[in-house]
Scaffold this motif. Sequence first.
Motif, PDB file in Angstrom:
ATOM      1  N   GLY A 120       0.977  -1.252  -0.039  1.00 44.52           N
ATOM      2  CA  GLY A 120       0.101   0.123   0.022  1.00 44.52           C
ATOM      3  C   GLY A 120       0.814   1.399   0.033  1.00 44.52           C
ATOM      4  N   GLN A 121       2.224   1.093  -0.306  1.00 46.42           N
ATOM      5  CA  GLN A 121       3.219   2.357  -0.258  1.00 46.42           C
ATOM      6  C   GLN A 121       3.540   2.449  -1.585  1.00 46.42           C
ATOM      7  OE1 GLN A 121       3.910   4.316   2.575  1.00 46.42           O
ATOM      8  NE2 GLN A 121       2.232   2.903   3.725  1.00 46.42           N
ATOM      9  N   GLU A 122       4.043   3.990  -2.068  1.00 45.19           N
ATOM     10  CA  GLU A 122       4.593   4.182  -3.160  1.00 45.19           C
ATOM     11  C   GLU A 122       6.049   4.545  -2.808  1.00 45.19           C
ATOM     12  OE1 GLU A 122       3.063   4.182  -6.375  1.00 45.19           O
ATOM     13  OE2 GLU A 122       1.788   2.916  -5.235  1.00 45.19           O
ATOM     14  N   ASN A 123       6.934   3.928  -3.242  1.00 49.00           N
ATOM     15  CA  ASN A 123       8.507   4.356  -2.800  1.00 49.00           C
ATOM     16  C   ASN A 123       9.096   4.941  -4.217  1.00 49.00           C
ATOM     17  OD1 ASN A 123       8.243   3.329  -0.012  1.00 49.00           O
ATOM     18  ND2 ASN A 123       7.642   1.625  -1.202  1.00 49.00           N
ATOM     19  N   PHE A 124       9.817   6.042  -4.088  1.00 52.00           N
ATOM     20  CA  PHE A 124      10.724   6.725  -4.884  1.00 52.00           C
ATOM     21  C   PHE A 124      11.964   6.902  -4.637  1.00 52.00           C
ATOM     22  CE2 PHE A 124       6.315   7.557  -6.181  1.00 52.00           C
ATOM     23  CZ  PHE A 124       6.388   7.505  -7.561  1.00 52.00           C
ATOM     24  N   PRO A 125      13.051   6.492  -5.280  1.00 55.88           N
ATOM     25  CA  PRO A 125      14.287   7.073  -4.878  1.00 55.88           C
ATOM     26  C   PRO A 125      14.629   8.493  -5.504  1.00 55.88           C
ATOM     27  CG  PRO A 125      14.557   5.381  -6.378  1.00 55.88           C
ATOM     28  CD  PRO A 125      13.092   5.426  -6.306  1.00 55.88           C
ATOM     29  N   VAL A 126      15.128   9.291  -4.608  1.00 55.40           N
ATOM     30  CA  VAL A 126      15.445  10.704  -5.231  1.00 55.40           C
ATOM     31  C   VAL A 126      17.021  10.728  -5.044  1.00 55.40           C
ATOM     32  CG1 VAL A 126      15.445  13.003  -4.678  1.00 55.40           C
ATOM     33  CG2 VAL A 126      13.434  11.605  -4.177  1.00 55.40           C
ATOM     34  N   VAL A 127      17.621  11.050  -6.406  1.00 55.75           N
ATOM     35  CA  VAL A 127      19.021  10.743  -6.610  1.00 55.75           C
ATOM     36  C   VAL A 127      19.699  11.873  -6.751  1.00 55.75           C
ATOM     37  CG1 VAL A 127      20.782   9.357  -7.911  1.00 55.75           C
ATOM     38  CG2 VAL A 127      18.572   8.339  -7.536  1.00 55.75           C
ATOM     39  N   LEU A 128      20.723  12.203  -5.984  1.00 59.12           N
ATOM     40  CA  LEU A 128      21.731  13.282  -6.273  1.00 59.12           C
ATOM     41  C   LEU A 128      22.915  12.675  -6.657  1.00 59.12           C
ATOM     42  CD1 LEU A 128      21.386  15.435  -2.889  1.00 59.12           C
ATOM     43  CD2 LEU A 128      20.435  15.756  -5.023  1.00 59.12           C
ATOM     44  N   THR A 129      23.605  13.473  -7.940  1.00 60.98           N
ATOM     45  CA  THR A 129      24.712  12.874  -8.710  1.00 60.98           C
ATOM     46  C   THR A 129      25.754  14.029  -8.427  1.00 60.98           C
ATOM     47  OG1 THR A 129      23.454  11.218  -9.886  1.00 60.98           O
ATOM     48  CG2 THR A 129      25.605  11.934 -10.740  1.00 60.98           C
ATOM     49  N   ASN A 130      26.832  13.631  -8.487  1.00 62.21           N
ATOM     50  CA  ASN A 130      27.902  14.795  -8.423  1.00 62.21           C
ATOM     51  C   ASN A 130      28.641  14.885  -9.748  1.00 62.21           C
ATOM     52  OD1 ASN A 130      30.240  16.477  -8.044  1.00 62.21           O
ATOM     53  ND2 ASN A 130      31.726  14.769  -7.087  1.00 62.21           N
ATOM     54  N   THR A 131      28.226  15.958 -10.366  1.00 56.89           N
ATOM     55  CA  THR A 131      28.763  16.243 -11.826  1.00 56.89           C
ATOM     56  C   THR A 131      29.952  17.319 -12.032  1.00 56.89           C
ATOM     57  OG1 THR A 131      27.070  18.231 -11.814  1.00 56.89           O
ATOM     58  CG2 THR A 131      26.195  16.071 -12.815  1.00 56.89           C
ATOM     59  N   SER A 132      30.534  17.459 -10.840  1.00 59.99           N
ATOM     60  CA  SER A 132      31.644  18.378 -10.773  1.00 59.99           C
ATOM     61  C   SER A 132      32.940  17.510 -11.104  1.00 59.99           C
ATOM     62  CB  SER A 132      31.761  19.032  -9.368  1.00 59.99           C
ATOM     63  OG  SER A 132      32.220  18.223  -8.413  1.00 59.99           O
ATOM     64  N   SER A 133      34.070  18.317 -11.149  1.00 61.07           N
ATOM     65  CA  SER A 133      35.280  17.517 -11.192  1.00 61.07           C
ATOM     66  C   SER A 133      35.945  17.060 -10.014  1.00 61.07           C
ATOM     67  CB  SER A 133      36.236  18.260 -12.045  1.00 61.07           C
ATOM     68  OG  SER A 133      36.550  19.645 -11.465  1.00 61.07           O
ATOM     69  N   ARG A 134      35.145  17.568  -8.856  1.00 58.20           N
ATOM     70  CA  ARG A 134      36.179  17.240  -7.448  1.00 58.20           C
ATOM     71  C   ARG A 134      35.139  16.388  -6.597  1.00 58.20           C
ATOM     72  NH1 ARG A 134      34.462  20.311  -2.779  1.00 58.20           N
ATOM     73  NH2 ARG A 134      32.507  21.360  -3.013  1.00 58.20           N
ATOM     74  N   THR A 135      35.538  15.688  -5.768  1.00 57.44           N
ATOM     75  CA  THR A 135      35.170  14.806  -4.659  1.00 57.44           C
ATOM     76  C   THR A 135      34.491  15.571  -3.645  1.00 57.44           C
ATOM     77  OG1 THR A 135      36.655  12.932  -5.019  1.00 57.44           O
ATOM     78  CG2 THR A 135      35.318  12.895  -3.223  1.00 57.44           C
TER      79      THR A 135
END
Length: 239
Positions: A120-135
């Motif tokens: 009875g639940q809806e689950n969505f992954p919200v993703v953040l991705t590093n697009t820079s050139s550094r860590t």
Amino acid sequence: MSHLKRATTAIVSVYALSFLLTACGGGGGGTSDAAGSAAPPTRTADTVDPAVTAQGPAGAVTTPGTTPSASLPGDDTVGPGGSGNPRDPAGAFGSGRPATTRCHTSELTASVGRVDPGAGQENFPVVLTNTSSRTCTVRGYPGAAFTTADGRQLGPDPRRQPGTTVRTVTLAPGRSAWAGLRFANPEISEARTAVPAVLLVTPPDEREPLEVPWKGGKVPVGGNESVVWLSALSPGTAP
């Protein structure tokens, strides 16, 4: 002449005897020590006792043969890496590890993964991705809000999911972290619903959000079981 010679001899004898008596008196009429020893010398203010502690530099009290300690300037300051030592800002003490800092909104992109329905639940992954050139790093909960195309918010802000582990996630360039967005299926809960155009996602400790087109259909905005939950960030793109 014999009388004059005898008189002169007598006078000389008297003076000689007087001189001898004066010399035997120790001078000035004083008396000598019966044991013949001299009196102990008087201690003056200039006398230095080597056993007495000395006053070192900057008022530090030291004993003979020691060196006063000195505090190192700036050791109690906090440097850029937070180690507390400005001479080792990364806190690595010569290990060569670079200091990392949090990811900023301008260095990230946001996306929403495929729905994972269940119980009875809806689950969505919200993703953040590093697009820079550094860590860089992310830690904690992102912010989120459903909005219309013109920016009007739909429903209250999501709440933090209790019981989730908060950790620091290190993102090398191209790497991602995800947070779970969960709410009750509106078809089951009979909550009031709306269809958002955009999900705004704000990285932890940032103020500028990222806009993600919402493709997940209806969401609860009021009434029964309308709370939307959001978990803390974890490494990867999905559970």
